[in-house]
Design a protein around this motif. Structure first.
Motif, PDB file in Angstrom:
ATOM      1  N   LEU A 147       2.498  56.320  57.859  1.00 18.04           N
ATOM      2  CA  LEU A 147       2.912  55.059  58.470  1.00 18.04           C
ATOM      3  C   LEU A 147       4.076  55.269  59.430  1.00 18.04           C
ATOM      4  O   LEU A 147       4.089  54.708  60.531  1.00 18.04           O
ATOM      5  CB  LEU A 147       3.298  54.043  57.398  1.00 18.04           C
ATOM      6  N   ALA A 148       5.034  56.101  59.039  1.00 18.39           N
ATOM      7  CA  ALA A 148       6.174  56.385  59.918  1.00 18.39           C
ATOM      8  C   ALA A 148       5.697  57.045  61.213  1.00 18.39           C
ATOM      9  O   ALA A 148       6.183  56.717  62.299  1.00 18.39           O
ATOM     10  CB  ALA A 148       7.179  57.284  59.209  1.00 18.39           C
ATOM     11  N   TYR A 149       4.738  57.962  61.123  1.00 12.28           N
ATOM     12  CA  TYR A 149       4.199  58.619  62.307  1.00 12.28           C
ATOM     13  C   TYR A 149       3.479  57.618  63.206  1.00 12.28           C
ATOM     14  O   TYR A 149       3.624  57.639  64.425  1.00 12.28           O
ATOM     15  CB  TYR A 149       3.252  59.747  61.892  1.00 12.28           C
ATOM     16  N   LEU A 150       2.714  56.720  62.596  1.00 10.65           N
ATOM     17  CA  LEU A 150       1.962  55.745  63.385  1.00 10.65           C
ATOM     18  C   LEU A 150       2.873  54.726  64.067  1.00 10.65           C
ATOM     19  O   LEU A 150       2.476  54.112  65.059  1.00 10.65           O
ATOM     20  CB  LEU A 150       0.934  55.035  62.506  1.00 10.65           C
ATOM     21  N   LEU A 151       4.077  54.526  63.551  1.00 11.89           N
ATOM     22  CA  LEU A 151       5.008  53.589  64.159  1.00 11.89           C
ATOM     23  C   LEU A 151       5.733  54.161  65.370  1.00 11.89           C
ATOM     24  O   LEU A 151       6.425  53.440  66.073  1.00 11.89           O
ATOM     25  CB  LEU A 151       6.033  53.111  63.127  1.00 11.89           C
ATOM     26  N   LEU A 152       5.574  55.457  65.639  1.00  6.86           N
ATOM     27  CA  LEU A 152       6.228  56.072  66.791  1.00  6.86           C
ATOM     28  C   LEU A 152       5.512  55.690  68.088  1.00  6.86           C
ATOM     29  O   LEU A 152       4.310  55.418  68.092  1.00  6.86           O
ATOM     30  CB  LEU A 152       6.203  57.598  66.660  1.00  6.86           C
ATOM     31  N   ASP A 153       6.259  55.708  69.199  1.00 10.24           N
ATOM     32  CA  ASP A 153       5.652  55.560  70.528  1.00 10.24           C
ATOM     33  C   ASP A 153       4.770  56.768  70.807  1.00 10.24           C
ATOM     34  O   ASP A 153       4.915  57.810  70.177  1.00 10.24           O
ATOM     35  CB  ASP A 153       6.725  55.561  71.617  1.00 10.24           C
ATOM     36  N   SER A 154       3.911  56.654  71.797  1.00 13.75           N
ATOM     37  CA  SER A 154       3.072  57.801  72.150  1.00 13.75           C
ATOM     38  C   SER A 154       3.915  58.965  72.655  1.00 13.75           C
ATOM     39  O   SER A 154       3.611  60.123  72.372  1.00 13.75           O
ATOM     40  CB  SER A 154       2.030  57.400  73.199  1.00 13.75           C
ATOM     41  N   SER A 155       5.003  58.689  73.377  1.00 17.32           N
ATOM     42  CA  SER A 155       5.862  59.781  73.853  1.00 17.32           C
ATOM     43  C   SER A 155       6.586  60.450  72.687  1.00 17.32           C
ATOM     44  O   SER A 155       6.771  61.674  72.678  1.00 17.32           O
ATOM     45  CB  SER A 155       6.882  59.260  74.869  1.00 17.32           C
ATOM     46  N   GLN A 156       6.986  59.671  71.683  1.00 16.13           N
ATOM     47  CA  GLN A 156       7.641  60.250  70.511  1.00 16.13           C
ATOM     48  C   GLN A 156       6.657  61.085  69.694  1.00 16.13           C
ATOM     49  O   GLN A 156       7.014  62.146  69.197  1.00 16.13           O
ATOM     50  CB  GLN A 156       8.235  59.143  69.645  1.00 16.13           C
ATOM     51  N   ARG A 157       5.419  60.609  69.581  1.00 13.80           N
ATOM     52  CA  ARG A 157       4.402  61.390  68.870  1.00 13.80           C
ATOM     53  C   ARG A 157       4.158  62.715  69.565  1.00 13.80           C
ATOM     54  O   ARG A 157       3.987  63.748  68.925  1.00 13.80           O
ATOM     55  CB  ARG A 157       3.096  60.613  68.800  1.00 13.80           C
ATOM     56  N   ARG A 158       4.117  62.681  70.904  1.00 12.22           N
ATOM     57  CA  ARG A 158       3.906  63.906  71.673  1.00 12.22           C
ATOM     58  C   ARG A 158       5.022  64.909  71.395  1.00 12.22           C
ATOM     59  O   ARG A 158       4.780  66.091  71.241  1.00 12.22           O
ATOM     60  CB  ARG A 158       3.837  63.565  73.163  1.00 12.22           C
ATOM     61  N   ARG A 159       6.259  64.419  71.335  1.00 15.88           N
ATOM     62  CA  ARG A 159       7.396  65.300  71.060  1.00 15.88           C
ATOM     63  C   ARG A 159       7.296  65.901  69.655  1.00 15.88           C
ATOM     64  O   ARG A 159       7.575  67.071  69.446  1.00 15.88           O
ATOM     65  CB  ARG A 159       8.706  64.539  71.192  1.00 15.88           C
ATOM     66  N   VAL A 160       6.893  65.090  68.673  1.00 24.81           N
ATOM     67  CA  VAL A 160       6.774  65.588  67.300  1.00 24.81           C
ATOM     68  C   VAL A 160       5.660  66.624  67.208  1.00 24.81           C
ATOM     69  O   VAL A 160       5.819  67.659  66.558  1.00 24.81           O
ATOM     70  CB  VAL A 160       6.525  64.422  66.315  1.00 24.81           C
ATOM     71  N   ARG A 161       4.526  66.370  67.865  1.00 22.17           N
ATOM     72  CA  ARG A 161       3.422  67.337  67.832  1.00 22.17           C
ATOM     73  C   ARG A 161       3.803  68.641  68.512  1.00 22.17           C
ATOM     74  O   ARG A 161       3.321  69.700  68.117  1.00 22.17           O
ATOM     75  CB  ARG A 161       2.184  66.753  68.510  1.00 22.17           C
ATOM     76  N   GLY A 162       4.653  68.588  69.516  1.00 21.45           N
ATOM     77  CA  GLY A 162       5.052  69.780  70.245  1.00 21.45           C
ATOM     78  C   GLY A 162       6.086  70.628  69.534  1.00 21.45           C
ATOM     79  O   GLY A 162       6.310  71.771  69.892  1.00 21.45           O
ATOM     80  N   MET A 163       6.716  70.098  68.484  1.00 22.61           N
ATOM     81  CA  MET A 163       7.741  70.854  67.773  1.00 22.61           C
ATOM     82  C   MET A 163       7.137  71.682  66.654  1.00 22.61           C
ATOM     83  O   MET A 163       6.156  71.289  66.040  1.00 22.61           O
ATOM     84  CB  MET A 163       8.749  69.900  67.149  1.00 22.61           C
ATOM     85  N   SER A 164       7.752  72.820  66.421  1.00 22.48           N
ATOM     86  CA  SER A 164       7.358  73.610  65.259  1.00 22.48           C
ATOM     87  C   SER A 164       8.070  73.033  64.039  1.00 22.48           C
ATOM     88  O   SER A 164       9.026  72.284  64.155  1.00 22.48           O
ATOM     89  CB  SER A 164       7.735  75.072  65.455  1.00 22.48           C
ATOM     90  N   ARG A 165       7.651  73.418  62.852  1.00 21.68           N
ATOM     91  CA  ARG A 165       8.291  72.936  61.638  1.00 21.68           C
ATOM     92  C   ARG A 165       9.751  73.355  61.590  1.00 21.68           C
ATOM     93  O   ARG A 165      10.596  72.631  61.091  1.00 21.68           O
ATOM     94  CB  ARG A 165       7.580  73.483  60.393  1.00 21.68           C
ATOM     95  N   LYS A 166      10.035  74.527  62.106  1.00 18.02           N
ATOM     96  CA  LYS A 166      11.398  75.031  62.078  1.00 18.02           C
ATOM     97  C   LYS A 166      12.323  74.157  62.918  1.00 18.02           C
ATOM     98  O   LYS A 166      13.453  73.903  62.552  1.00 18.02           O
ATOM     99  CB  LYS A 166      11.418  76.462  62.607  1.00 18.02           C
ATOM    100  N   ARG A 167      11.837  73.651  64.034  1.00 24.61           N
ATOM    101  CA  ARG A 167      12.671  72.857  64.938  1.00 24.61           C
ATOM    102  C   ARG A 167      12.810  71.408  64.483  1.00 24.61           C
ATOM    103  O   ARG A 167      13.705  70.709  64.935  1.00 24.61           O
ATOM    104  CB  ARG A 167      12.080  72.879  66.347  1.00 24.61           C
ATOM    105  N   LEU A 168      11.929  70.926  63.602  1.00 22.43           N
ATOM    106  CA  LEU A 168      11.981  69.528  63.181  1.00 22.43           C
ATOM    107  C   LEU A 168      13.261  69.212  62.413  1.00 22.43           C
ATOM    108  O   LEU A 168      13.785  68.121  62.504  1.00 22.43           O
ATOM    109  CB  LEU A 168      10.785  69.166  62.296  1.00 22.43           C
ATOM    110  N   GLY A 169      13.804  70.179  61.667  1.00 29.38           N
ATOM    111  CA  GLY A 169      14.996  69.937  60.882  1.00 29.38           C
ATOM    112  C   GLY A 169      16.274  69.945  61.677  1.00 29.38           C
ATOM    113  O   GLY A 169      17.328  69.544  61.205  1.00 29.38           O
ATOM    114  N   ARG A 170      16.233  70.398  62.907  1.00 28.50           N
ATOM    115  CA  ARG A 170      17.468  70.508  63.715  1.00 28.50           C
ATOM    116  C   ARG A 170      17.808  69.248  64.430  1.00 28.50           C
ATOM    117  O   ARG A 170      17.073  68.389  64.676  1.00 28.50           O
ATOM    118  CB  ARG A 170      17.310  71.621  64.750  1.00 28.50           C
TER     119      ARG A 170
END
Length: 60
Positions: free
Chosen positions: A37-60
């Motif tokens: 649900l949290a993922y679906l609430l993101l804008d399309s540009s925010q989803r694109r940024r999340v998909r482009g990140m590796s797991r390692k970079r998500l925590g930073r």
């Protein structure tokens, strides 16, 4: 303890409490449904940024 370790401990504690309070299937629905649900609430540009990140970079 690292941030990832702390997150894992909190997630396990939340899972145990949910299983104890609601039973298996409702707890699984909450544990999977909230991040989806949290993922679906993101804008399309925010989803694109999340998909482009590796797991390692998500925590930073």
């Amino acid at each position: 303890m690292s941030k990832g370790g702390r997150t894992a401990v909190v997630a396990v504690a939340a899972a145990v409490v949910l299983f104890w309070l609601f039973g298996f299937w409702p707890a699984v629905a909450v544990l999977i449904g909230v991040p989806v649900l949290a993922y679906l609430l993101l804008d399309s540009s925010q989803r694109r940024r999340v998909r482009g990140m590796s797991r390692k970079r998500l925590g930073r």
